[in-house]
Design a protein around this motif. Structure first.
Motif, mmCIF file in Angstrom:
data_model
loop_
_atom_site.group_PDB
_atom_site.id
_atom_site.type_symbol
_atom_site.label_atom_id
_atom_site.label_comp_id
_atom_site.label_asym_id
_atom_site.label_seq_id
_atom_site.Cartn_x
_atom_site.Cartn_y
_atom_site.Cartn_z
ATOM 1 N N TYR A 131 33.384 -3.983 13.829
ATOM 2 C CA TYR A 131 33.584 -4.923 12.355
ATOM 3 C C TYR A 131 35.085 -5.561 12.584
ATOM 4 C CZ TYR A 131 34.950 -5.821 7.599
ATOM 5 O OH TYR A 131 35.176 -6.585 6.457
ATOM 6 N N LEU A 132 35.932 -4.767 13.211
ATOM 7 C CA LEU A 132 37.319 -5.364 13.227
ATOM 8 C C LEU A 132 37.450 -6.646 14.224
ATOM 9 C CD1 LEU A 132 39.289 -2.049 13.196
ATOM 10 C CD2 LEU A 132 39.393 -3.921 11.367
ATOM 11 N N ALA A 133 36.724 -6.318 15.313
ATOM 12 C CA ALA A 133 36.675 -7.392 16.468
ATOM 13 C C ALA A 133 36.116 -8.708 15.721
ATOM 14 C CB ALA A 133 35.995 -6.971 17.534
ATOM 15 N N PHE A 134 34.922 -8.515 14.979
ATOM 16 C CA PHE A 134 34.128 -9.318 14.081
ATOM 17 C C PHE A 134 35.219 -10.271 13.236
ATOM 18 C CE2 PHE A 134 32.329 -10.694 10.050
ATOM 19 C CZ PHE A 134 31.372 -11.469 10.443
ATOM 20 N N CYS A 135 36.084 -9.422 12.781
ATOM 21 C CA CYS A 135 37.126 -10.147 11.638
ATOM 22 C C CYS A 135 38.303 -10.561 12.516
ATOM 23 C CB CYS A 135 37.572 -9.307 10.707
ATOM 24 S SG CYS A 135 36.401 -8.579 9.493
ATOM 25 N N GLY A 136 38.256 -10.449 13.706
ATOM 26 C CA GLY A 136 39.586 -10.996 14.495
ATOM 27 C C GLY A 136 40.610 -10.273 14.546
ATOM 28 N N ARG A 137 40.521 -8.934 14.129
ATOM 29 C CA ARG A 137 41.673 -8.067 13.727
ATOM 30 C C ARG A 137 41.725 -6.853 15.035
ATOM 31 N NH1 ARG A 137 44.324 -8.771 9.150
ATOM 32 N NH2 ARG A 137 45.867 -7.784 10.438
ATOM 33 N N ARG A 138 41.581 -7.031 16.249
ATOM 34 C CA ARG A 138 41.388 -6.022 17.255
ATOM 35 C C ARG A 138 42.773 -5.075 17.309
ATOM 36 N NH1 ARG A 138 37.323 -6.477 21.116
ATOM 37 N NH2 ARG A 138 36.318 -8.554 20.953
ATOM 38 N N GLU A 139 43.827 -5.608 16.669
ATOM 39 C CA GLU A 139 45.139 -4.879 16.815
ATOM 40 C C GLU A 139 44.821 -3.402 15.821
ATOM 41 O OE1 GLU A 139 45.929 -7.441 13.188
ATOM 42 O OE2 GLU A 139 44.789 -7.734 15.118
ATOM 43 N N LEU A 140 43.957 -3.577 14.822
ATOM 44 C CA LEU A 140 43.838 -2.411 14.054
ATOM 45 C C LEU A 140 42.757 -1.406 14.626
ATOM 46 C CD1 LEU A 140 43.575 -4.142 10.420
ATOM 47 C CD2 LEU A 140 45.404 -3.104 11.726
ATOM 48 N N VAL A 195 41.862 -6.441 4.251
ATOM 49 C CA VAL A 195 41.118 -5.962 2.845
ATOM 50 C C VAL A 195 39.608 -6.067 3.389
ATOM 51 C CG1 VAL A 195 40.677 -6.529 0.683
ATOM 52 C CG2 VAL A 195 43.056 -6.677 1.315
ATOM 53 N N ILE A 196 38.951 -5.007 3.205
ATOM 54 C CA ILE A 196 37.842 -4.919 3.498
ATOM 55 C C ILE A 196 36.788 -5.277 2.209
ATOM 56 C CG2 ILE A 196 35.587 -3.453 4.169
ATOM 57 C CD1 ILE A 196 37.363 -1.840 6.003
ATOM 58 N N THR A 197 35.792 -6.197 2.380
ATOM 59 C CA THR A 197 34.962 -6.644 1.233
ATOM 60 C C THR A 197 33.566 -6.297 1.361
ATOM 61 O OG1 THR A 197 34.585 -8.687 1.662
ATOM 62 C CG2 THR A 197 36.653 -8.245 0.517
ATOM 63 N N LYS A 198 32.891 -5.957 0.660
ATOM 64 C CA LYS A 198 31.139 -5.701 0.715
ATOM 65 C C LYS A 198 30.744 -7.060 1.270
ATOM 66 C CE LYS A 198 30.408 -1.919 -2.238
ATOM 67 N NZ LYS A 198 29.212 -1.150 -2.461
ATOM 68 N N GLU A 199 31.072 -8.189 1.127
ATOM 69 C CA GLU A 199 30.457 -9.383 1.376
ATOM 70 C C GLU A 199 31.033 -9.553 2.914
ATOM 71 O OE1 GLU A 199 30.921 -9.251 -2.922
ATOM 72 O OE2 GLU A 199 32.736 -9.417 -1.174
ATOM 73 N N GLU A 200 32.137 -9.159 3.364
ATOM 74 C CA GLU A 200 32.515 -9.490 4.647
ATOM 75 C C GLU A 200 31.625 -8.281 5.548
ATOM 76 O OE1 GLU A 200 34.498 -11.972 7.418
ATOM 77 O OE2 GLU A 200 33.941 -12.021 5.388
ATOM 78 N N ILE A 201 31.429 -7.274 5.050
ATOM 79 C CA ILE A 201 30.484 -6.414 5.728
ATOM 80 C C ILE A 201 28.992 -6.933 5.813
ATOM 81 C CG2 ILE A 201 29.232 -4.064 5.674
ATOM 82 C CD1 ILE A 201 31.936 -2.998 4.263
ATOM 83 N N ASP A 202 28.651 -7.510 4.878
ATOM 84 C CA ASP A 202 27.216 -8.298 4.746
ATOM 85 C C ASP A 202 27.194 -9.290 5.883
ATOM 86 O OD1 ASP A 202 26.207 -6.345 2.795
ATOM 87 O OD2 ASP A 202 26.365 -7.815 1.220
ATOM 88 N N ARG A 203 28.147 -9.999 5.764
ATOM 89 C CA ARG A 203 28.221 -11.104 6.991
ATOM 90 C C ARG A 203 28.355 -10.676 8.348
ATOM 91 N NH1 ARG A 203 32.761 -15.529 6.551
ATOM 92 N NH2 ARG A 203 32.443 -14.778 8.883
ATOM 93 N N PHE A 204 28.993 -9.382 8.393
ATOM 94 C CA PHE A 204 28.968 -8.816 9.771
ATOM 95 C C PHE A 204 27.733 -8.270 10.419
ATOM 96 C CE2 PHE A 204 29.744 -4.247 11.743
ATOM 97 C CZ PHE A 204 30.011 -4.621 12.869
#
Length: 131
Positions: A80-89, A5-14
């Motif tokens: 962004y996905l690497a930042f979130c630890g979701r490289r499989e996506l 789930v992508i959130t604006k807050e997580e985008i800002d943290r990235f």
């Protein structure tokens, strides 16, 4: 589960993390634009998975964006996905066409016109370069 789930807050943290790593303001603006483009495209649940990544990639192509532009956007999302630890996506980029396929060839008529123009301007170097 292979979704996020992508959130604006997580985008800002990235983006804040990228700023702390010394990314330029123009890079941060481009990354923000790319992420906001994806965010706006996603359905209301804002869930990203490989199927949606593929559909987004194809949607960008159908809207007439160049493969290079789409690849840049995919690179942003992959970061962004690497930042979130979701490289499989992460998605693979479109393969770039070799340069010779991207460049149109001159017709014989255009070639002769260029030679004539160089000759008329008495530009021997240009004439030889064209030839």
């Amino acid at each position: 589960m292979n979704e996020l789930v992508i959130t604006k807050e997580e985008i800002d943290r990235f983006l804040q993390q990228l700023a702390q790593r010394g990314r330029s303001e123009s890079t941060l603006q481009r990354y923000r634009h790319d992420m906001e483009t994806l965010y706006a495209w996603l359905p209301e649940d804002k869930i990203l998975n490989r199927e949606r990544m593929e559909r987004w990639k194809e949607d960008q192509l159908s809207k007439g964006y160049a493969r290079r532009t789409i690849n840049t956007r995919l690179s942003t999302v992959n970061s962004y996905l690497a930042f979130c630890g979701r490289r499989e996506l992460q998605m693979m980029d479109f393969e770039e066409k070799p340069e010779e396929e991207n460049e149109p060839e001159l017709s014989r008529r255009e070639y002769l016109f260029l030679l004539q123009a160089a000759r008329e301007k008495k530009n021997h170097r240009l004439y030889l370069l064209i030839k």
